[in-house]
Design an enzyme around this catalytic site. Structure first.
Site, PDB file in Angstrom:
ATOM      1  N   HIS A   4       0.844  -1.206   0.000  1.00 30.80           N
ATOM      2  CA  HIS A   4       0.000   0.000   0.000  1.00 30.80           C
ATOM      3  C   HIS A   4       0.878   1.255   0.000  1.00 30.80           C
ATOM      4  O   HIS A   4       0.615   2.207  -0.736  1.00 30.80           O
ATOM      5  CB  HIS A   4      -0.874   0.054   1.263  1.00 30.80           C
ATOM      6  CG  HIS A   4      -1.920  -1.016   1.370  1.00 30.80           C
ATOM      7  ND1 HIS A   4      -2.137  -1.745   2.520  1.00 30.80           N
ATOM      8  CD2 HIS A   4      -2.845  -1.461   0.473  1.00 30.80           C
ATOM      9  CE1 HIS A   4      -3.138  -2.582   2.333  1.00 30.80           C
ATOM     10  NE2 HIS A   4      -3.584  -2.446   1.104  1.00 30.80           N
ATOM     11  N   ARG A  40      -2.229  -6.136  -8.236  1.00 27.69           N
ATOM     12  CA  ARG A  40      -1.095  -7.027  -7.969  1.00 27.69           C
ATOM     13  C   ARG A  40      -0.954  -8.114  -9.010  1.00 27.69           C
ATOM     14  O   ARG A  40       0.137  -8.520  -9.371  1.00 27.69           O
ATOM     15  CB  ARG A  40      -1.240  -7.678  -6.592  1.00 27.69           C
ATOM     16  CG  ARG A  40      -0.987  -6.754  -5.459  1.00 27.69           C
ATOM     17  CD  ARG A  40      -1.459  -7.337  -4.171  1.00 27.69           C
ATOM     18  NE  ARG A  40      -2.890  -7.603  -4.228  1.00 27.69           N
ATOM     19  CZ  ARG A  40      -3.637  -7.957  -3.202  1.00 27.69           C
ATOM     20  NH1 ARG A  40      -3.077  -8.137  -2.036  1.00 27.69           N
ATOM     21  NH2 ARG A  40      -4.921  -8.155  -3.337  1.00 27.69           N
TER      22      ARG A  40
END
Ligand code: PNS
Length: 161
Positions: A17, A90
């Site tokens: 993050h 991702r």
């Protein structure tokens, strides 16, 4: 001012993050990290605790602010117009759900766009769920979460360094 909203449950914030936040902060004038409710997840930290942990981690990033909102993301974005949503991707497995959320948000608020940043290859395996699982076993979290919050995550999981 170009504003990006980076939404998520951040339970807890991970190095993945933080990587997205830093990169968004170098592209946009302002980044609002919005800590939100994900109705399918059972959180470890309260919304306020998550905000506090993220604030600690981003304190040196001058154009990043942290907020929380318990309504719809599209409504939050409307309060900050013009703004775009930034999300990290991702792997292909993230794509379907993220694509659906982007379309729903646009349906609710047609002015709202979602931009995807590819996760750094270093962090493609990383998620808050993996962090919580590792923390339960008292594992070394230094490669998973920012150092400022390691003790909090371990303590919340019933472990101490
Ligand atoms: O980090 P997460 O859990 O993948 O983040 C998901 C989140 C919190 C961004 C998403 O659940 C969300 O936007 N929640 C707010 C409610 C909402 O707007 N839902 C409509 C999109 S389906």
């Amino acid at each position: 001012m170009n504003t990006a909203i980076y939404p998520g449950s951040f339970d807890p914030i991970t190095l993945g993050h933080l990587n997205i936040i830093r990169r968004a902060a170098s592209i946009f004038d302002k980044v609002i990290v919005c800590v939100m409710v994900n109705s399918v997840k059972n959180p470890m930290f309260t919304l306020d605790e998550r905000v506090e942990l993220i604030n600690r981690v981003v304190s040196r990033l001058n154009n990043v602010q942290v907020e929380t909102f318990s309504g719809l993301l599209a409504e939050f974005a409307e309060q900050h117009e013009p703004a775009v949503i930034v999300k990290g991707l991702r792997a292909v497995s993230d794509f379907e759900a993220e694509f659906q959320m982007a379309l729903i948000n646009k349906k609710i608020n047609p002015k709202l766009d979602t931009l995807f940043l590819t996760a750094s290859e270093k962090y493609t395996y990383l998620s808050s769920s993996v962090v919580k699982e590792m923390a339960r076993y008292g594992a070394d979290l230094s490669e998973f979460v920012p150092y400022e919050i390691i003790d909090d995550v371990l303590a919340k999981s019933g472990n101490r360094r």
